[in-house]
Design a protein around this motif. Sequence first.
Motif, PDB file in Angstrom:
ATOM      1  N   VAL A 202       0.304  -0.432  -2.339  1.00 15.73           N
ATOM      2  CA  VAL A 202      -0.017  -1.569  -1.473  1.00 15.73           C
ATOM      3  C   VAL A 202      -0.878  -2.589  -2.199  1.00 15.73           C
ATOM      4  O   VAL A 202      -0.646  -3.810  -2.128  1.00 15.73           O
ATOM      5  CB  VAL A 202      -0.724  -1.064  -0.197  1.00 15.73           C
ATOM      6  N   ALA A 205       1.207  -4.578  -4.716  1.00 12.61           N
ATOM      7  CA  ALA A 205       2.079  -5.553  -4.063  1.00 12.61           C
ATOM      8  C   ALA A 205       1.285  -6.746  -3.552  1.00 12.61           C
ATOM      9  O   ALA A 205       1.700  -7.912  -3.700  1.00 12.61           O
ATOM     10  CB  ALA A 205       2.825  -4.881  -2.914  1.00 12.61           C
ATOM     11  N   ALA A 276       1.979  -6.013   2.857  1.00 15.64           N
ATOM     12  CA  ALA A 276       2.332  -5.946   1.444  1.00 15.64           C
ATOM     13  C   ALA A 276       3.663  -6.615   1.152  1.00 15.64           C
ATOM     14  O   ALA A 276       4.042  -6.736  -0.028  1.00 15.64           O
ATOM     15  CB  ALA A 276       2.382  -4.497   0.978  1.00 15.64           C
ATOM     16  N   GLY A 277       4.398  -7.051   2.191  1.00 14.94           N
ATOM     17  CA  GLY A 277       5.637  -7.781   1.984  1.00 14.94           C
ATOM     18  C   GLY A 277       6.891  -7.063   2.413  1.00 14.94           C
ATOM     19  O   GLY A 277       7.964  -7.675   2.489  1.00 14.94           O
ATOM     20  N   VAL A 278       6.829  -5.785   2.696  1.00 16.17           N
ATOM     21  CA  VAL A 278       8.019  -5.034   3.112  1.00 16.17           C
ATOM     22  C   VAL A 278       8.257  -5.275   4.601  1.00 16.17           C
ATOM     23  O   VAL A 278       7.343  -5.112   5.426  1.00 16.17           O
ATOM     24  CB  VAL A 278       7.854  -3.530   2.835  1.00 16.17           C
ATOM     25  N   LEU A 311       8.109   0.662  -1.494  1.00 16.16           N
ATOM     26  CA  LEU A 311       7.327  -0.398  -2.111  1.00 16.16           C
ATOM     27  C   LEU A 311       7.299  -0.262  -3.629  1.00 16.16           C
ATOM     28  O   LEU A 311       7.326  -1.251  -4.361  1.00 16.16           O
ATOM     29  CB  LEU A 311       5.904  -0.370  -1.551  1.00 16.16           C
ATOM     30  N   PRO A 316       8.406  -5.503  -2.813  1.00 16.96           N
ATOM     31  CA  PRO A 316       7.904  -6.020  -1.539  1.00 16.96           C
ATOM     32  C   PRO A 316       8.914  -6.826  -0.734  1.00 16.96           C
ATOM     33  O   PRO A 316       8.609  -7.251   0.384  1.00 16.96           O
ATOM     34  CB  PRO A 316       6.717  -6.897  -1.979  1.00 16.96           C
TER      35      PRO A 316
END
Length: 390
Positions: A202, A205, A276-278, A311, A316
């Motif tokens: 995390v 990312a 984190a972008g996911v 991840l 991400p």
Amino acid sequence: MRLREFRALAGRHPRVVDAGVAAALAAFCGLVLTGQTGATVTPANALDWASVVLVPVPLIWRRGAPGRAFLATIALLWISAGTGAQSPAAFLVSLVALHAVARYHPARYVWPATALCVLPALENRPAEGPAWGAFFAVAAATTAAALTGVNQRTRAAYLQELEDRARRLEQDRDQRARLAVAEERARIAREMHDVVAHHLAVMVALSDGAAAIEPAAPQRAAAVMIQVSATGRQALSEMRRLVGLLRTSSRTGDAGRAPQPGLDDIDALVERMREAGVRVSLVREGAPGDWGPAACLTVYRIVQEALTNILKHAGPHATAEVALRYSADGADVSVVDDGAGRVAGRPEPGDRHGLAGMLERAGAYAGHLDAGPRTGPGWQVHARLHFGAT
């Protein structure tokens, strides 16, 4: 002095005790020889006194060398009888020597020694009375002494076996305790792997996201770095707790130890992955049972490890779906991602620690876990856990 203390002292100085027994028998034989016990005897001469003193001497070695002490006693009795020396109580000396053979030697030596003990005793039998009556009296006393020694030897062997068994059980208990500690340390090591891998993934990312933000938006970059800092502090907190469990010294109280995560913490886990972008969606079906914290921790760790792998390997920009289906006796956990459009490959042998941890957690609840690439792009993890009906 109590009996137990006396036995302990006698065990530390066996030769002194045996010398005392020999001296006591010699003194008793002397009393019998002089008529102090009421027995009628003829006046004693020097040969009689030599017999009284010498015949008990081999008993000093009755425990260290019982066979030799017995043979020496029998030989002295035969010599005494052959020289005409009178020693009316010398038969007691032969009984003590026979008892030592039965007590400290194997059983095959007992009955031949009993036969050797009867013959010289008949030479010193009283002149009055039936000869066969004296023989049977001597045989009965000799057999009783032999049986007493055999019984003591058997009892000592039984007690020794009990002590050995207790010692083996104690060693087995200690070994089981050490194995339990080792197993617990292995479990904590898996927990540490999950914590470190998840939070580091995390943080990496988020850091990449902050670095990609244009310089014209410093406030947005600062907000992302605040998330990195919060994730790092949470990782350090969990690491301190787990390392504290690995310390050998005991610590009073549970202050400073956060509770283990459970089903209610999955929402926060998903939210961190989104930050984190996911792009993660969470679906729940059914209601969880009262399975206990260990079962809830297992579900959480499987979801955490699966999202961490997404991840780490897909990046991400991947899209994932977490589906939790609860039933009365267990749970189905499914985590599927699209791999950010890339086809997933099989992990290398050195990169299978997370998968091994998930397999062990599922196996602990008689469940099974399937993990591998999807037909198209992405990866899928499915675990079926059996917690028992509540």
